[in-house]
Structures are given as C-alpha cells and as structure tokens.
Design a protein around this motif. Structure first.
Motif, short mmCIF file in Angstrom:
data_model
loop_
_atom_site.label_atom_id
_atom_site.label_comp_id
_atom_site.label_asym_id
_atom_site.label_seq_id
_atom_site.Cartn_x
_atom_site.Cartn_y
_atom_site.Cartn_z
N ILE A 24 0.86 -1.19 0.00
CA ILE A 24 0.00 0.00 0.00
C ILE A 24 0.89 1.24 0.00
CG2 ILE A 24 -1.76 1.30 1.25
CD1 ILE A 24 -2.73 -1.43 2.35
N GLU A 25 0.75 2.04 -1.05
CA GLU A 25 1.52 3.28 -1.21
C GLU A 25 0.54 4.41 -1.48
OE1 GLU A 25 4.12 2.38 -4.49
OE2 GLU A 25 5.75 1.93 -3.11
N ASN A 26 0.67 5.48 -0.73
CA ASN A 26 -0.20 6.65 -0.91
C ASN A 26 -1.68 6.26 -0.91
OD1 ASN A 26 2.16 8.20 -1.19
ND2 ASN A 26 2.21 7.76 -3.38
N LYS A 27 -2.05 5.40 0.01
CA LYS A 27 -3.43 4.92 0.16
C LYS A 27 -3.92 4.12 -1.05
CE LYS A 27 -4.66 8.56 3.35
NZ LYS A 27 -5.57 9.65 3.66
N GLU A 28 -2.99 3.66 -1.88
CA GLU A 28 -3.33 2.88 -3.06
C GLU A 28 -2.72 1.48 -2.92
OE1 GLU A 28 -2.25 2.96 -7.76
OE2 GLU A 28 -2.67 4.88 -6.80
N SER A 29 -3.54 0.46 -3.12
CA SER A 29 -3.10 -0.92 -3.00
C SER A 29 -2.60 -1.43 -4.35
CB SER A 29 -4.27 -1.77 -2.51
OG SER A 29 -3.91 -3.11 -2.45
#
Length: 81
Positions: A24-29
């Motif tokens: 999960i990076e910058n609230k993106e999976s």
C-alpha cells in the motif's frame, strides 16, 4: 522496510515460495506478482533472523529486483527496496 501481505506456497519439505504480494503506497493498493526467486538466504543458526528472498518482477515494463523478508517468529513479511 514496509510491512506487506504475501501469498506464498509451502511444499511438503517446508520450503516457502512467495507468489505475489500487496503493498500500500499513498493509500493505493498494488498487487505485485513475483516472477522469479533469485536467491534465498535462510539462517538456520539464528532463529530470530528473517528468511531473505531476493526476487524479480516486471513492474510497468521494467525489471525490478527487491528483497522480501519473512520473520517466521512474528509470521510477518516485509519489503526491502
């Protein structure tokens, strides 16, 4: 290092092979498929040290090499870039 979710395979001899993982990076999976395990370092003398899997994946048409660490005593995986 970042904690990740991993789907892995365990064979009859107890060897583990990571197949894919979610980061999960910058609230993106993002789900990344492990294309190849290049090297496995399992320190059998120190029970607290992680199993290190040097892996390779093609991400956005680029070959990336990274390490997945499995902490068996905690039952957790981490990504080392």
């Amino acid at each position: 290092m970042v904690e990740i979710e991993v789907v892995s395979l365990c064979d009859l001899e107890g060897h583990t092979k990571p197949l894919r993982f979610r980061v999960i990076e910058n609230k993106e999976s993002k789900i990344i498929k492990v294309d190849k395990v290049l090297f496995v370092d399992i320190n059998k003398y120190l029970s607290f040290s992680p199993q290190v899997y040097k892996c390779e994946s093609v991400i956005r048409d680029q070959r990336k090499v990274y390490e997945l660490l499995y902490f068996k005593d905690e039952n957790k995986w981490k990504l080392k870039r």
